[in-house]
Design a protein around this motif. Structure first.
Motif, mmCIF file in Angstrom:
data_model
loop_
_atom_site.group_PDB
_atom_site.id
_atom_site.type_symbol
_atom_site.label_atom_id
_atom_site.label_comp_id
_atom_site.label_asym_id
_atom_site.label_seq_id
_atom_site.Cartn_x
_atom_site.Cartn_y
_atom_site.Cartn_z
ATOM 1 N N THR A 1 1.276 -1.382 4.164
ATOM 2 C CA THR A 1 0.911 -2.754 4.481
ATOM 3 C C THR A 1 1.061 -3.577 3.193
ATOM 4 O O THR A 1 1.104 -3.026 2.097
ATOM 5 C CB THR A 1 -0.525 -2.812 5.038
ATOM 6 N N HIS B 1 -4.917 -2.615 6.231
ATOM 7 C CA HIS B 1 -4.280 -1.292 6.285
ATOM 8 C C HIS B 1 -4.161 -0.858 7.742
ATOM 9 O O HIS B 1 -4.881 -1.337 8.614
ATOM 10 C CB HIS B 1 -5.151 -0.252 5.574
ATOM 11 N N CYS C 1 0.153 3.361 3.599
ATOM 12 C CA CYS C 1 0.482 2.863 4.939
ATOM 13 C C CYS C 1 1.488 1.715 4.899
ATOM 14 O O CYS C 1 1.918 1.234 5.941
ATOM 15 C CB CYS C 1 -0.779 2.432 5.696
ATOM 16 N N VAL D 1 -6.224 4.706 1.698
ATOM 17 C CA VAL D 1 -6.474 3.741 0.623
ATOM 18 C C VAL D 1 -7.478 2.659 1.060
ATOM 19 O O VAL D 1 -8.090 1.993 0.233
ATOM 20 C CB VAL D 1 -5.134 3.101 0.156
ATOM 21 N N CYS E 1 -5.750 4.711 7.125
ATOM 22 C CA CYS E 1 -5.076 4.797 5.818
ATOM 23 C C CYS E 1 -6.088 5.239 4.758
ATOM 24 O O CYS E 1 -7.173 4.674 4.659
ATOM 25 C CB CYS E 1 -4.489 3.433 5.438
ATOM 26 N N CYS F 1 0.858 -1.185 0.000
ATOM 27 C CA CYS F 1 0.000 0.000 0.000
ATOM 28 C C CYS F 1 0.897 1.238 0.000
ATOM 29 O O CYS F 1 1.754 1.379 0.863
ATOM 30 C CB CYS F 1 -0.898 0.006 1.221
HETATM 31 ZN ZN LIG Z 1 -2.971 1.424 3.397
#
Ligand SMILES: [Zn+2]
Ligand SMILES: [Zn+2]
Length: 224
Positions: A148, A154, A146, A160, A158, A143
């Protein structure tokens, strides 16, 4: 974000003047360039050169990745003489001593899934088997906000993360307030309640198709 990275790179190069032997300068700079768009790589190099773990002249030849879990990376800074452990995430960095000592607290051993301290020590001893840390911007399996990994959750908050109720962006839609029956989330306790509700509903882990194009342009804050 680009500017921030360029600034960080400049800070690193400045700090390097005090610790990198002239003959090794080009190689040391190459490594900084390899990670010039990678937040975690730059964080590590910045920490290494601004607070060198050892008093002698030293430089990072290579960064390897020992482990990663939920956006936290266990990285190894390899110098001509030593190997140092660093715990790095988008939140910050911690120095964890020489890899030869191979020591992590039991909490961290658990977090990264090592059965015993001896297991971890054995892995540390086989440094050649540890993969090189690839710059994240080139790695779609992470990601971009963040850090991950694919298939992992996440970091809460985050931008996303996809909302499991409406399919929008979890931190921008109103679902979290509706679910909690609140106008805002003000306390840690409310946040924990939200986490429970999210887990009941089923949080959506990171997948590379969530990677929003606009993040590559450089900003994580934005878009309605
Ligand atoms: Zn994320
Ligand atoms: Zn929603």
């Amino acid at each position: 974000m680009r500017e921030e990275f360029a600034e960080k790179r400049a800070t690193i190069l400045q700090a390097m003047e005090h610790t990198v032997p002239e003959a090794d300068w080009a190689a040391a700079e190459d490594l900084v360039d390899l990670y010039q768009e990678d937040r975690l790589g730059l964080t590590l190099l910045d920490q290494f050169y601004s607070c060198p773990p050892d008093a002698r002249e030293e430089w990072v030849r290579e960064i390897r990745m020992l482990n990663r879990h939920r956006g936290v990376f266990l990285l190894v800074a390899i110098t001509p003489w030593e190997k140092y452990l660093y715990l790095v995430s988008s939140e910050g960095i911690e120095f964890h001593g020489s890899m030869a000592e191979g020591y992590l607290t039991s909490e961290l051993l658990d977090f990264f899934g090592y059965e015993t301290a001896a297991d971890f020590k054995a892995i540390c001893a086989a440094v050649d088997d540890i993969p090189v840390y690839e710059p994240l911007r080139l790695d779609e399996d992470i990601c971009p906000a963040c850090h991950t990994g694919s298939g992992e959750l996440h970091e809460l908050g985050c931008p996303v993360e996809v909302c499991p109720w409406c399919g929008g962006q979890l931190i921008y839609c109103d679902c979290r307030f509706e679910q909690l029956g609140l106008d805002s989330i003000a306390t840690e306790e409310e946040l924990l309640r939200l986490e429970v509700l999210l887990e009941q509903r089923g949080r959506i882990p990171y997948a590379s198709e969530q990677r929003p194009g606009y993040l590559d342009e450089g900003s994580v804050v934005l878009l309605e």
